[in-house]
Design a protein around this motif. Structure first.
Motif, mmCIF file in Angstrom:
data_model
loop_
_atom_site.group_PDB
_atom_site.id
_atom_site.type_symbol
_atom_site.label_atom_id
_atom_site.label_comp_id
_atom_site.label_asym_id
_atom_site.label_seq_id
_atom_site.Cartn_x
_atom_site.Cartn_y
_atom_site.Cartn_z
ATOM 1 N N HIS A 73 0.821 -1.204 0.000
ATOM 2 C CA HIS A 73 0.000 0.000 0.000
ATOM 3 C C HIS A 73 0.857 1.255 0.000
ATOM 4 O O HIS A 73 0.525 2.253 -0.652
ATOM 5 N N LEU A 74 1.963 1.220 0.726
ATOM 6 C CA LEU A 74 2.869 2.369 0.728
ATOM 7 C C LEU A 74 3.490 2.580 -0.648
ATOM 8 O O LEU A 74 3.663 3.717 -1.094
ATOM 9 N N ALA A 75 3.831 1.477 -1.319
ATOM 10 C CA ALA A 75 4.394 1.584 -2.665
ATOM 11 C C ALA A 75 3.388 2.236 -3.608
ATOM 12 O O ALA A 75 3.733 3.109 -4.412
ATOM 13 N N GLN A 111 3.791 5.927 -5.461
ATOM 14 C CA GLN A 111 3.777 5.974 -6.928
ATOM 15 C C GLN A 111 2.604 6.776 -7.468
ATOM 16 O O GLN A 111 2.468 6.942 -8.679
ATOM 17 N N GLY A 112 1.764 7.275 -6.577
ATOM 18 C CA GLY A 112 0.633 8.085 -7.010
ATOM 19 C C GLY A 112 -0.498 7.293 -7.614
ATOM 20 O O GLY A 112 -1.302 7.836 -8.367
ATOM 21 N N VAL A 113 -0.564 6.008 -7.276
ATOM 22 C CA VAL A 113 -1.638 5.168 -7.822
ATOM 23 C C VAL A 113 -2.494 4.587 -6.702
ATOM 24 O O VAL A 113 -3.352 3.763 -6.942
ATOM 25 N N GLY A 114 -2.249 4.992 -5.479
ATOM 26 C CA GLY A 114 -3.006 4.459 -4.354
ATOM 27 C C GLY A 114 -3.921 5.509 -3.768
ATOM 28 O O GLY A 114 -3.469 6.542 -3.280
ATOM 29 N N ASN A 115 -5.232 5.292 -3.839
ATOM 30 C CA ASN A 115 -6.203 6.248 -3.308
ATOM 31 C C ASN A 115 -6.434 5.932 -1.838
ATOM 32 O O ASN A 115 -7.379 5.248 -1.465
ATOM 33 N N ALA A 116 -5.550 6.429 -0.976
ATOM 34 C CA ALA A 116 -5.546 6.057 0.436
ATOM 35 C C ALA A 116 -6.698 6.694 1.198
ATOM 36 O O ALA A 116 -7.124 7.799 0.895
ATOM 37 N N SER A 117 -7.172 5.979 2.215
ATOM 38 C CA SER A 117 -8.184 6.540 3.106
ATOM 39 C C SER A 117 -7.526 7.538 4.047
ATOM 40 O O SER A 117 -6.303 7.572 4.198
ATOM 41 N N ILE A 118 -8.337 8.332 4.706
ATOM 42 C CA ILE A 118 -7.812 9.321 5.649
ATOM 43 C C ILE A 118 -7.133 8.624 6.816
ATOM 44 O O ILE A 118 -6.175 9.153 7.397
#
Length: 316
Positions: free
Chosen positions: A57-59, A63-70
């Motif tokens: 998930h950190l990767a 890389q700007g491809v992970g839509n992380a939750s708050i």
């Protein structure tokens, strides 16, 4: 942890399937996370452990491809020792004055920003700070730069005390640096670092100080160092840093030498702009210890003479 990973959409896979362009905000967010991680000296695995967010998930996030939750972003910012607003890139929107200052600084080059920072430091510095600053020389740089070895020699040459700030941090905390990071976390370490630096400044009007390599990653602590000390960046190549660490008997990097070298290069790249704010940049590359010390001593003596003249002019 699972509850942090579930809201994390795999935007990368979706983007590849649809051919849609990556979101500019996520790309910028990923770059900030990567920069803050490098500046803090953390590998992705170390950040994963500290934040309890998986490396995958950190990767994706970096890389700007992970839509992380708050929740993920909050955990990452806490592990990096920064405010969530800084991670999101909007730390200067807290008040009208911040917005006006930000507008004045927008678009200016590094030289102009440096002059602005120095002007603000002079405006807000305590009485006598300018005159006392030249009496303390702080050496900054990555591990293996020669801060301890050259610092001790320089202090002896100048007839002043030599202070290893890491030892002062351990004294204040009552345990070792590794224990502070492992048991108490990055935020606690920064608090102890701040206390140790404040006490050192108060106790030593004249000294050579070897600063921890990661001190520059905390703006408040680095500003304190810059304001009260004449700073010198002991600069070297990543290869030389690694060779010197190995020569000191630390064989841990050999376990994964290429990965360690890659991490070291990222850390140096992330911190170089901050190290470059030092009053003096001294390249130790390709020099013997004796030659490096002789040149450093000459450079510092010349610089301190200039600082003393500026202080006298300021006081008059």
């Amino acid at each position: 942890m699972d509850d942090l990973e579930l809201p994390f959409a795999d935007a990368g896979a979706a983007s590849e399937r649809t051919g849609a362009p990556r979101d500019a905000f996520l790309i910028a967010l990923g770059e900030r996370v990567r920069l803050l991680r490098s500046r803090s000296g953390l590998t992705r695995r170390a950040l994963s452990i500290a934040s309890d967010v998986s490396e995958r998930h950190l990767a994706n996030l970096e890389q700007g491809v992970g839509n992380a939750s708050i929740l993920v972003l909050r955990a990452v910012s806490k592990a990096l020792g920064c405010e969530l607003a800084e991670l999101l890139g909007d730390e200067t929107a807290a008040s009208p004055e911040w917005l006006l200052i930000r507008d004045l600084l927008r678009g200016r080059g590094e030289d102009e920003l440096r002059r602005g920072r120095l002007a603000l430091a002079e405006l807000y510095e305590e009485a006598g700070t300018r005159a006392a600053r030249g009496g303390r020389i702080a050496l900054i740089g990555l591990r293996g730069a020669g801060k301890s070895t050259l610092g001790a020699l320089l202090a002896q040459d100048l007839g002043v005390d030599f202070v290893e700030l890491n030892r002062e941090i351990e004294r204040v905390a009552g345990c070792g640096v590794q224990e502070i990071h492992g048991l108490l976390g990055a935020n606690a370490y920064r608090r102890y670092e701040r206390r140790a630096l404040e006490e050192t400044i108060q106790l030593y009007p004249d000294a050579v100080i070897a600063a921890p390599g990661g001190l520059v990653s905390d703006p408040a602590n680095f500003n304190l160092l810059l304001t009260h000390c004449y700073t010198v960046w002991l600069k070297a190549s990543p290869q030389e840093h690694m060779q010197r660490v190995l020569a000191q008997g630390d064989l841990r990097p050999m376990a994964a030498s290429q990965e360690a070298m890659d991490d070291l290069k990222r850390i140096l790249a992330g911190r170089s702009a901050f190290y470059g704010q030092a009053d003096l940049v001294f390249d130790t590359g390709g020099k013997t210890q004796e030659a490096a010390f002789a040149e450093l001593s000459d450079a510092v003596r010349v610089a301190l003479g200039q600082v003393s003249k500026q202080s006298a002019m300021h006081m008059n």
